[in-house]
Write an enzyme that holds these catalytic residues in place. Structure first.
Site, mmCIF file in Angstrom:
data_model
loop_
_atom_site.group_PDB
_atom_site.id
_atom_site.type_symbol
_atom_site.label_atom_id
_atom_site.label_comp_id
_atom_site.label_asym_id
_atom_site.label_seq_id
_atom_site.Cartn_x
_atom_site.Cartn_y
_atom_site.Cartn_z
ATOM 1 C CD GLU A 180 0.675 -3.009 3.816
ATOM 2 O OE1 GLU A 180 1.189 -1.879 3.772
ATOM 3 O OE2 GLU A 180 1.311 -4.019 4.136
ATOM 4 C CB CYS A 235 4.473 -4.847 9.148
ATOM 5 S SG CYS A 235 3.381 -3.440 9.497
#
Lengths: 149, 149
Positions: free
Chosen positions: A58, A86
């Site tokens: 990401e 996360c």
């Protein structure tokens, strides 16, 4: 007119990225960022190869999308990622003000949902798109890794 | 023997980084990472210049420290940062398993403490070292910015 572009289509693109990570011996997580049905950024986990905990799929996709757009806010963009982000990645997505997050597999222990990471009020999040495929790839990785050790 | 190296000494190094950010028109936050009383990584906020929300001082310092050490875990390292880390940076610090975090100014709204970002159980965190100096620099930045607009 039939629309070929949907969440499944773009999640498959993210899964292709996850497979690239798998082939490199990385935990197989992949991501793409889409605007107006166009993939503008890709990324896959490279934490081992780069020896850098920040090199999640990401994070690389966010940096690449900002570079493409010439601005740091990812308004009207959707991130497709094969594993629930996360805290770090969700924190970056908060700053990016991205419009939508779509993930495949849940991460109950280290994912942003159970850890209550704050997203931007403009951001929507949903999961479960190609969850079985993403989970199967992760499981295969950890089984092969265990067998090697 | 008198020890010249203490938290104040290293926070001054982080403040020097914050001043570099200030001079570049960036929100003035700086960071250094230290092991055995030696600075092994530096970083200052570059989000505007790089048009990248991930370019926080801490993120750059984490990447640089891992590069220096040749490993992604920052065991026995201390991060000195002039502003309490945000969710993204605290999330990266979680993955790095860094031993200590020392910050100067609190960030009540966007800092990791009030947002309950999970740190690694091996990580200690404390604040308030040169808090007045770090806060004054941030205030000066926002006053000058307001006057320019």
């Amino acid at each position: 007119m039939i629309q070929p572009f949907d969440d499944t289509y773009f999640m498959k693109k993210a899964l292709q990225e996850a497979e690239l990570a798998f082939e490199k011996g990385e935990i197989p997580v992949g991501a793409v960022i889409v605007i107006d049905n166009r993939v503008i950024a890709r990324g896959h986990n490279l934490t081992e190869l780069l020896t850098d905990v920040t090199a999640h799929a990401e994070m690389q996709a966010i940096t690449a999308a900002s570079n493409f757009l010439g601005g740091k806010y990812l308004k009207d963009c959707t991130l497709y990622v094969t594993l629930e982000p996360c805290q770090m990645c969700a924190g970056a997505l908060y700053w990016s003000q991205i419009s939508n997050i779509v993930y495949a597999a849940r991460d109950l222990e280290r994912g942003c949902i159970n850890l209550n990471t704050k997203l931007h009020p403009k951001t929507t999040i949903k999961g479960g798109v190609l969850e079985a495929e993403a989970s199967a790839l992760l499981k295969r990785f950890f089984i092969e890794k265990r067998n090697l050790n």
